[in-house]
Scaffold this active site. Structure first.
Site, PDB file in Angstrom:
ATOM      1  N   PHE A 113     -14.571  51.796 -25.984  1.00 21.34           N
ATOM      2  CA  PHE A 113     -14.354  51.018 -24.772  1.00 21.34           C
ATOM      3  C   PHE A 113     -12.857  51.019 -24.463  1.00 21.34           C
ATOM      4  O   PHE A 113     -12.041  50.778 -25.360  1.00 21.34           O
ATOM      5  CB  PHE A 113     -14.863  49.584 -24.984  1.00 21.34           C
ATOM      6  CG  PHE A 113     -14.916  48.784 -23.721  1.00 21.34           C
ATOM      7  CD1 PHE A 113     -15.944  48.966 -22.806  1.00 21.34           C
ATOM      8  CD2 PHE A 113     -13.937  47.851 -23.431  1.00 21.34           C
ATOM      9  CE1 PHE A 113     -16.000  48.220 -21.637  1.00 21.34           C
ATOM     10  CE2 PHE A 113     -13.983  47.110 -22.258  1.00 21.34           C
ATOM     11  CZ  PHE A 113     -15.019  47.294 -21.364  1.00 21.34           C
ATOM     12  N   LYS A 210     -23.038  39.155 -24.730  1.00 23.19           N
ATOM     13  CA  LYS A 210     -24.031  40.203 -24.491  1.00 23.19           C
ATOM     14  C   LYS A 210     -25.345  39.813 -25.178  1.00 23.19           C
ATOM     15  O   LYS A 210     -26.052  38.936 -24.702  1.00 23.19           O
ATOM     16  CB  LYS A 210     -23.509  41.541 -25.000  1.00 23.19           C
ATOM     17  CG  LYS A 210     -22.238  42.021 -24.280  1.00 23.19           C
ATOM     18  CD  LYS A 210     -21.775  43.358 -24.840  1.00 23.19           C
ATOM     19  CE  LYS A 210     -20.410  43.776 -24.347  1.00 23.19           C
ATOM     20  NZ  LYS A 210     -20.365  44.132 -22.944  1.00 23.19           N
TER      21      LYS A 210
HETATM   22  C1  LIG Z   1     -17.026  47.721 -26.887  1.00 22.57           C
HETATM   23  C2  LIG Z   1     -16.219  46.700 -26.158  1.00 22.57           C
HETATM   24  N1  LIG Z   1     -15.012  46.350 -26.617  1.00 22.57           N
HETATM   25  C3  LIG Z   1     -14.241  45.447 -25.970  1.00 22.57           C
HETATM   26  C4  LIG Z   1     -14.669  44.843 -24.813  1.00 22.57           C
HETATM   27  C5  LIG Z   1     -13.757  43.870 -24.105  1.00 22.57           C
HETATM   28  O1  LIG Z   1     -14.201  42.575 -24.304  1.00 22.57           O
HETATM   29  P1  LIG Z   1     -13.481  41.313 -23.631  1.00 22.57           P
HETATM   30  O2  LIG Z   1     -13.544  41.481 -22.156  1.00 22.57           O
HETATM   31  O3  LIG Z   1     -14.301  40.140 -24.101  1.00 22.57           O
HETATM   32  O4  LIG Z   1     -12.074  41.245 -24.119  1.00 22.57           O
HETATM   33  C6  LIG Z   1     -15.928  45.172 -24.292  1.00 22.57           C
HETATM   34  C7  LIG Z   1     -16.419  44.543 -23.052  1.00 22.57           C
HETATM   35  O5  LIG Z   1     -17.500  44.771 -22.588  1.00 22.57           O
HETATM   36  C8  LIG Z   1     -16.723  46.131 -24.978  1.00 22.57           C
HETATM   37  O6  LIG Z   1     -17.924  46.500 -24.523  1.00 22.57           O
END
Ligand SMILES: Cc1ncc(COP(=O)(O)O)c(C=O)c1O
Length: 397
Positions: A113, A210
């Site tokens: 991500f 989620k």
């Molecule tokens: C795999 C992954 N890492 C990090 C994040 C970022 O999360 P946050 O917006 O809670 O910081 C997401 C958000 O969907 C994600 O899917």
């Protein structure tokens, strides 16, 4: 045996909607509605500032951490809740590189991500001194682990394709090379059985909005393996991670174990929603959940492949290599998803061409999957997606 009819009854889902996006934002657990109202009225409203002690607000992050920890195979007292996942990834990374001071490389993959990669990149820029983020293709991670790597930062289940890494194998490979393993469980917690302790993970982080159904903006969690807990120094040394926050010392002293990964004031109302959402998990066996999730995914893949030859499967077929979502590719994926949403089937779209569908046995069954396939088949066969309004991109896809 898990009673999925009972868990289904614990959620408020709008009439006429088939919700296949619990991999992005879980739906509202009925009990969360009542719990939030009660927290607002009886705790905030009546107790005011005394709620920090009387209602146990200050202990929430550790209490909820343990409950999430049970779902991801963590030892008691190794998980704490707070902040957002991006922040928790940063904390894990900063502590990991500090534990391997002779190494300068953070290794990740191009399926990760972007926020994880941005956080790693930002940390490297801040540290200077030759630190760098190296990204390779997901299939190439194992071979890229060498003795320059301080830590691998891997998201277990790919947010776009649903492809699942082998956590135990990559962690063992990292350890053999003298590196640490950090796992992002955003698409794993509540989706697949995870065994952090058994798999030897050093650090992990995940979100609760989620598959854990904590609500929009629900706080994240972080895990630190017990043998690192007293050695890992928090880069974000906030007052609530201090050994004695209410001593108001001028100098920072890290708190005991995982408590040092706390930063600032916990979001009490959001945590109340999460606490009620976690009650749903009390009667759930992860093995039952996994078996049903794979069945639903298989059903969807078979149905869509039979009815929609123009869609290309992006998710591995092998059970061991996938999480709890199924994705298909199509150049007009965005418009197709809008047409589906207009017909009550809610999934989402990830650039450039991915249609994502999450299978969440707590509240989705075979009948809904069958109906979703029928509606997708109608949309594709009739070209019903081919309208200007469905191509109009919203800010959030
Ligand atoms: C795999 C992954 N890492 C990090 C994040 C970022 O999360 P946050 O917006 O809670 O910081 C997401 C958000 O969907 C994600 O899917």
């Amino acid at each position: 045996m898990t009673d999925f009819t009972a868990t289904r009854a614990m959620f408020d889902l709008p009439e006429g909607v088939i919700y296949l996006d619990g991999n992005s934002l879980g739906p509202l657990p009925r009990a969360a509605k009542a719990r939030v109202a009660e927290t607002v009225a009886a705790e905030w409203g009546e107790m005011l500032i005394t709620g920090w002690n009387k209602a146990g607000w200050m202990a929430q992050p550790m209490r909820l951490g343990d409950r999430i920890g049970r779902l991801v195979g963590a030892e008691p007292g190794t998980v704490v809740v707070g902040d957002t996942l991006s922040i928790k990834v940063f904390q894990a990374l900063a502590s990991a590189v500090q534990l391997r001071p002779d190494r300068k490389v953070i290794l990740s993959d191009t399926g990760n991500f972007p926020s994880d990669l941005y956080m790693a990149d930002g940390l490297c820029r801040m540290l200077g001194q030759g630190y760098s983020l190296r990204t390779v293709a997901p299939e190439a991670v194992e071979a890229a682990i060498d003795d320059s790597v301080a830590a691998i930062l891997i998201t277990e289940v790919d947010y776009r394709t649903g492809r699942r890494h082998d956590m135990a194998r990559l962690t063992a490979k990292a350890h053999a090379a003298g590196a640490l393993a950090i796992w992002d469980l955003a698409h794993s917690a509540g989706a697949v059985p995870v065994d952090l302790a058994g798999g030897g993970a050093d650090f992990a982080a995940g979100c609760s909005y989620k598959y854990l159904n904590g609500g929009p903006g629900a706080p994240a969690f972080i895990y630190v393996a017990p043998h690192h807990a007293e050695a890992a120094l928090p880069a974000l040394s906030g007052w609530l991670g201090h050994a004695a926050p209410f001593a108001f010392d001028l100098d920072y002293r890290p708190g005991p174990g995982i408590e040092r990964m706390r930063v600032g004031t916990p979001p009490v109302i959001q945590m109340a929603a999460l606490e009620a959402a976690l009650d749903v998990w009390d009667g759930v066996e992860m093995a039952d959940l996994r078996a049903k999730s794979l069945d639903l995914g298989d059903l969807f893949i078979a149905g869509v492949e039979a009815a929609c030859p123009m869609l290309t499967l992006a998710t591995p077929r092998a059970h061991g290599q996938r999480g709890s979502q199924v994705s298909f590719r199509h150049p007009e994926g965005y418009a197709i998803m809008q047409a589906l949403i207009a017909r009550g089937v809610i999934g989402d779209f990830r650039a450039p061409d991915i249609l994502r569908f999450g299978f969440t046995p707590l509240y989705i069954g075979a009948e809904e999957v069958g109906r979703a396939v029928e509606i997708l088949a109608e949309v594709m066969a009739g070209g019903l997606w081919d309208r200007a309004e469905y191509r109009q991109r919203a800010a959030v896809t």
